[in-house]
Motif scaffolding. Structure first.
Motif, PDB file in Angstrom:
ATOM      1  N   ARG A 179      39.682  41.330  37.802  1.00 35.22           N
ATOM      2  CA  ARG A 179      38.784  40.112  37.657  1.00 35.22           C
ATOM      3  C   ARG A 179      38.123  39.666  39.593  1.00 35.22           C
ATOM      4  O   ARG A 179      39.040  39.713  40.402  1.00 35.22           O
ATOM      5  CB  ARG A 179      38.657  38.865  37.479  1.00 35.22           C
ATOM      6  CG  ARG A 179      39.675  38.931  35.993  1.00 35.22           C
ATOM      7  CD  ARG A 179      37.516  40.058  35.090  1.00 35.22           C
ATOM      8  NE  ARG A 179      37.226  38.796  34.745  1.00 35.22           N
ATOM      9  CZ  ARG A 179      37.309  37.998  33.606  1.00 35.22           C
ATOM     10  NH1 ARG A 179      38.131  38.258  32.305  1.00 35.22           N
ATOM     11  NH2 ARG A 179      35.738  37.554  33.225  1.00 35.22           N
ATOM     12  N   LEU A 180      37.102  38.830  39.681  1.00 32.13           N
ATOM     13  CA  LEU A 180      36.713  38.226  41.004  1.00 32.13           C
ATOM     14  C   LEU A 180      37.974  37.310  41.403  1.00 32.13           C
ATOM     15  O   LEU A 180      38.452  37.413  42.641  1.00 32.13           O
ATOM     16  CB  LEU A 180      35.270  37.463  40.596  1.00 32.13           C
ATOM     17  CG  LEU A 180      34.425  37.931  40.333  1.00 32.13           C
ATOM     18  CD1 LEU A 180      33.472  36.854  40.474  1.00 32.13           C
ATOM     19  CD2 LEU A 180      33.866  38.874  42.102  1.00 32.13           C
ATOM     20  N   ALA A 181      39.046  36.861  40.592  1.00 35.36           N
ATOM     21  CA  ALA A 181      40.198  36.071  41.118  1.00 35.36           C
ATOM     22  C   ALA A 181      41.067  36.745  41.686  1.00 35.36           C
ATOM     23  O   ALA A 181      42.137  36.748  42.578  1.00 35.36           O
ATOM     24  CB  ALA A 181      40.589  35.620  40.379  1.00 35.36           C
ATOM     25  N   ASP A 182      41.326  38.449  41.538  1.00 30.93           N
ATOM     26  CA  ASP A 182      42.050  39.497  41.906  1.00 30.93           C
ATOM     27  C   ASP A 182      40.961  39.959  43.673  1.00 30.93           C
ATOM     28  O   ASP A 182      41.928  40.532  44.365  1.00 30.93           O
ATOM     29  CB  ASP A 182      41.735  40.558  41.191  1.00 30.93           C
ATOM     30  CG  ASP A 182      42.504  40.377  39.565  1.00 30.93           C
ATOM     31  OD1 ASP A 182      43.489  39.408  40.202  1.00 30.93           O
ATOM     32  OD2 ASP A 182      42.227  40.421  38.672  1.00 30.93           O
ATOM     33  N   LEU A 183      40.802  39.551  44.013  1.00 34.68           N
ATOM     34  CA  LEU A 183      39.874  39.897  45.448  1.00 34.68           C
ATOM     35  C   LEU A 183      40.797  39.837  46.772  1.00 34.68           C
ATOM     36  O   LEU A 183      41.186  40.503  47.577  1.00 34.68           O
ATOM     37  CB  LEU A 183      38.541  39.894  45.147  1.00 34.68           C
ATOM     38  CG  LEU A 183      37.072  40.507  44.932  1.00 34.68           C
ATOM     39  CD1 LEU A 183      35.688  39.712  44.972  1.00 34.68           C
ATOM     40  CD2 LEU A 183      37.533  41.987  45.024  1.00 34.68           C
ATOM     41  N   PRO A 240      30.708  30.664  35.221  1.00 37.60           N
ATOM     42  CA  PRO A 240      31.313  32.440  34.474  1.00 37.60           C
ATOM     43  C   PRO A 240      30.658  33.398  34.188  1.00 37.60           C
ATOM     44  O   PRO A 240      29.400  33.343  33.502  1.00 37.60           O
ATOM     45  CB  PRO A 240      31.751  32.056  33.125  1.00 37.60           C
ATOM     46  CG  PRO A 240      31.092  30.819  32.663  1.00 37.60           C
ATOM     47  CD  PRO A 240      29.822  29.938  33.521  1.00 37.60           C
ATOM     48  N   TRP A 241      30.920  34.465  34.753  1.00 33.50           N
ATOM     49  CA  TRP A 241      30.556  35.855  35.289  1.00 33.50           C
ATOM     50  C   TRP A 241      30.946  36.369  33.992  1.00 33.50           C
ATOM     51  O   TRP A 241      31.638  36.501  33.794  1.00 33.50           O
ATOM     52  CB  TRP A 241      30.492  36.068  36.887  1.00 33.50           C
ATOM     53  CG  TRP A 241      29.603  35.723  38.011  1.00 33.50           C
ATOM     54  CD1 TRP A 241      30.533  35.099  38.111  1.00 33.50           C
ATOM     55  CD2 TRP A 241      28.740  35.354  38.501  1.00 33.50           C
ATOM     56  NE1 TRP A 241      29.403  34.350  39.536  1.00 33.50           N
ATOM     57  CE2 TRP A 241      28.178  34.656  39.299  1.00 33.50           C
ATOM     58  CE3 TRP A 241      27.467  36.101  37.154  1.00 33.50           C
ATOM     59  CZ2 TRP A 241      27.019  34.675  39.459  1.00 33.50           C
ATOM     60  CZ3 TRP A 241      25.925  35.897  38.172  1.00 33.50           C
ATOM     61  CH2 TRP A 241      26.266  35.222  39.597  1.00 33.50           C
ATOM     62  N   GLU A 259      32.060  40.985  36.947  1.00 32.59           N
ATOM     63  CA  GLU A 259      32.698  40.434  37.864  1.00 32.59           C
ATOM     64  C   GLU A 259      33.839  42.067  37.776  1.00 32.59           C
ATOM     65  O   GLU A 259      34.591  42.280  39.506  1.00 32.59           O
ATOM     66  CB  GLU A 259      34.328  39.714  36.999  1.00 32.59           C
ATOM     67  CG  GLU A 259      33.854  38.704  36.878  1.00 32.59           C
ATOM     68  CD  GLU A 259      34.839  37.587  36.702  1.00 32.59           C
ATOM     69  OE1 GLU A 259      35.784  37.319  37.193  1.00 32.59           O
ATOM     70  OE2 GLU A 259      34.609  36.215  36.066  1.00 32.59           O
ATOM     71  N   ARG A 260      33.951  43.107  36.851  1.00 32.21           N
ATOM     72  CA  ARG A 260      34.869  44.130  37.151  1.00 32.21           C
ATOM     73  C   ARG A 260      34.089  45.374  37.786  1.00 32.21           C
ATOM     74  O   ARG A 260      34.342  46.619  39.207  1.00 32.21           O
ATOM     75  CB  ARG A 260      34.734  44.802  35.999  1.00 32.21           C
ATOM     76  CG  ARG A 260      35.608  46.441  35.673  1.00 32.21           C
ATOM     77  CD  ARG A 260      36.222  46.917  34.353  1.00 32.21           C
ATOM     78  NE  ARG A 260      35.100  46.646  33.824  1.00 32.21           N
ATOM     79  CZ  ARG A 260      34.766  46.470  32.747  1.00 32.21           C
ATOM     80  NH1 ARG A 260      35.824  45.385  32.547  1.00 32.21           N
ATOM     81  NH2 ARG A 260      33.305  46.798  32.118  1.00 32.21           N
ATOM     82  N   ARG A 265      35.626  46.723  41.899  1.00 29.97           N
ATOM     83  CA  ARG A 265      35.101  47.706  42.457  1.00 29.97           C
ATOM     84  C   ARG A 265      34.521  48.231  43.304  1.00 29.97           C
ATOM     85  O   ARG A 265      34.883  49.187  44.055  1.00 29.97           O
ATOM     86  CB  ARG A 265      34.589  48.792  41.207  1.00 29.97           C
ATOM     87  CG  ARG A 265      35.302  48.352  39.706  1.00 29.97           C
ATOM     88  CD  ARG A 265      36.341  49.044  39.761  1.00 29.97           C
ATOM     89  NE  ARG A 265      37.707  49.146  38.946  1.00 29.97           N
ATOM     90  CZ  ARG A 265      39.709  49.299  39.101  1.00 29.97           C
ATOM     91  NH1 ARG A 265      40.248  49.195  39.705  1.00 29.97           N
ATOM     92  NH2 ARG A 265      39.813  49.526  37.168  1.00 29.97           N
ATOM     93  N   THR A 266      32.951  47.573  43.460  1.00 30.63           N
ATOM     94  CA  THR A 266      32.547  47.602  44.644  1.00 30.63           C
ATOM     95  C   THR A 266      33.493  47.481  46.197  1.00 30.63           C
ATOM     96  O   THR A 266      32.820  48.158  47.041  1.00 30.63           O
ATOM     97  CB  THR A 266      31.515  46.649  44.849  1.00 30.63           C
ATOM     98  OG1 THR A 266      30.763  47.345  43.488  1.00 30.63           O
ATOM     99  CG2 THR A 266      30.806  47.432  45.584  1.00 30.63           C
ATOM    100  N   VAL A 267      34.043  46.255  45.945  1.00 35.62           N
ATOM    101  CA  VAL A 267      34.886  45.488  46.669  1.00 35.62           C
ATOM    102  C   VAL A 267      36.385  46.872  47.355  1.00 35.62           C
ATOM    103  O   VAL A 267      36.258  47.336  48.285  1.00 35.62           O
ATOM    104  CB  VAL A 267      35.286  44.268  46.898  1.00 35.62           C
ATOM    105  CG1 VAL A 267      36.632  44.392  47.852  1.00 35.62           C
ATOM    106  CG2 VAL A 267      34.437  43.181  46.762  1.00 35.62           C
TER     107      VAL A 267
END
Length: 380
Positions: free
Chosen positions: A256-260, A281-282, A287-288, A292-294
């Motif tokens: 998720r975004l929190a894992d970035l 909330p997305w 979010e996935r 994956r893009t980053v």
């Protein structure tokens, strides 16, 4: 014949509408009755009109409608209404014990037409020809009705055969796909899993044996990434062997975004991050896709510009999530560039398009590279 060709040869729907096909015979039978009934008594005209109007119920009560057309045919010499009735009996009740008596009745009514003359019972060429005409008037529509019924049944059976062939083709394609998935799963397990396991083991050995704390930290990071990759790989292999994600079992806890922040930290790059995804909330898919893009962008930077400064931006713009990963021009070119097939960005672009968004990637004027994705969230 393809579906497009069949549709091109099929008559327009308006010309074969059920109500029009039901109404037309009644209309042209009324015209026939009006032409034949000139100068006839009103009661004969009434019988002819009754025969024409009765055709409106010919599909529900074909035999009854045929009987209602017989008085007008016997007394007023109308043809179109009884011919249509005989055709309908053959098309709707194709059993010989029904069709033959009905066609015979019309032939007899037509031959012994009122008023019956003495010439009807004389044996002559004219009488024989008139008898043949009466038989043909009855046999023609009966044969045409039977042919129409047979054609409909053949078309129905052909449609069933076509659907059966399509079903068999679909099952064959699914079986081939399942076999290919199984082969791919075996290759992934035998090759990739083995090599990643060796990487993890070697990194663990280096972590224990090296006296350098920095090298030990790098080895620990490599080992953790290898173990995580093995876990995801094993779950993916399980899904491939099961024939696709149809069992409802998730592959793994999805990023998720929190894992970035952890992803950026573990990349080992000199990166600054601006993560402002907003308060809303997305969806999990958005979010996935952002994660994956980053991840893919950081992987490419690690391969091609590991010494470059990196800027990661994830910001909310209305109902869209903007993801930007940009690296500046690398001070030095890496000595060894890891191999890559260019499929990562293609997969990210397809993922963004499936969500209704877009992804662009290309060099920047300062000699760096930028990946930018716009991922929309469906309106609630």
């Amino acid at each position: 014949m393809s579906g497009g060709a069949a549709a091109a040869r099929r008559p327009p729907a308006g010309l074969t509408a059920p109500w029009l096909m039901l109404l037309l015979p009644a209309l042209y039978s009324l015209v026939d009755a009006a032409l034949v009934a000139r100068g006839a008594p009103p009661w004969q005209t009434l019988l002819s009109v009754l025969a024409a109007v009765a055709l409106l119920w010919r599909r529900r009560f074909p035999v009854t409608v045929l009987l209602l057309t017989m008085p007008g045919s016997y007394l007023d010499d109308i043809w179109l209404a009884p011919i249509t009735a005989v055709y309908t009996v053959a098309a709707e009740r194709p059993r010989p014990r029904v069709v033959v008596p009905c066609a015979t009745l019309f032939a007899l009514v037509e031959f012994f037409h009122w008023p019956v003359s003495e010439q009807t019972f004389t044996i002559s060429r004219d009488t024989a020809l008139y008898a043949i005409q009466s038989v043909m008037l009855a046999a023609g529509p009966a044969a045409t009705g039977l042919l129409s019924r047979t054609r409909r049944e053949l078309a129905s059976r052909l449609d069933e055969l076509t659907r059966g062939q399509e079903r068999e083709s679909r099952l064959l394609a699914e079986r081939v796909l399942s076999e290919e998935r199984g082969r791919l799963a075996r290759e992934m397990h035998d090759v990739v899993s083995h090599q990643v396991s060796l990487i993890s083991i070697q990194a663990g050995a280096l972590q224990v044996s090296t006296p350098d704390p920095a090298a030990a930290g790098v080895a620990r990071t490599i080992r953790e990434l290898s173990v995580r990759t093995l876990e995801e790989l094993r779950q993916m292999v399980g899904v491939l062997r099961a024939g696709g994600p149809r069992t409802g079992t998730p592959l793994a806890p999805q990023p998720r975004l929190a894992d970035l922040p952890r992803l950026i930290e573990e990349s080992g790059l000199t990166a600054d991050a601006e993560l402002v995804p907003g308060d809303r909330p997305w969806p999990e898919a958005v979010e996935r896709a952002a994660y994956r893009t980053v991840q893919e962008a950081l992987t490419n930077i690690t391969k091609y510009a590991p010494e470059a400064a990196v800027h990661v931006r994830v910001r909310a713009r209305g109902r869209r999530l903007r993801v930007e990963v940009r690296n500046e021009a690398p001070p030095v070119r890496p000595v060894q560039i890891l191999p890559g097939g260019g499929h990562g960005l293609v997969g990210l672009r397809e993922r963004a398009q499936l969500l209704g968004g877009s992804l662009t990637a290309g060099p920047t004027p300062d000699g760096g590279f930028e990946v930018r994705a716009d991922l929309p969230a469906p309106s609630s």
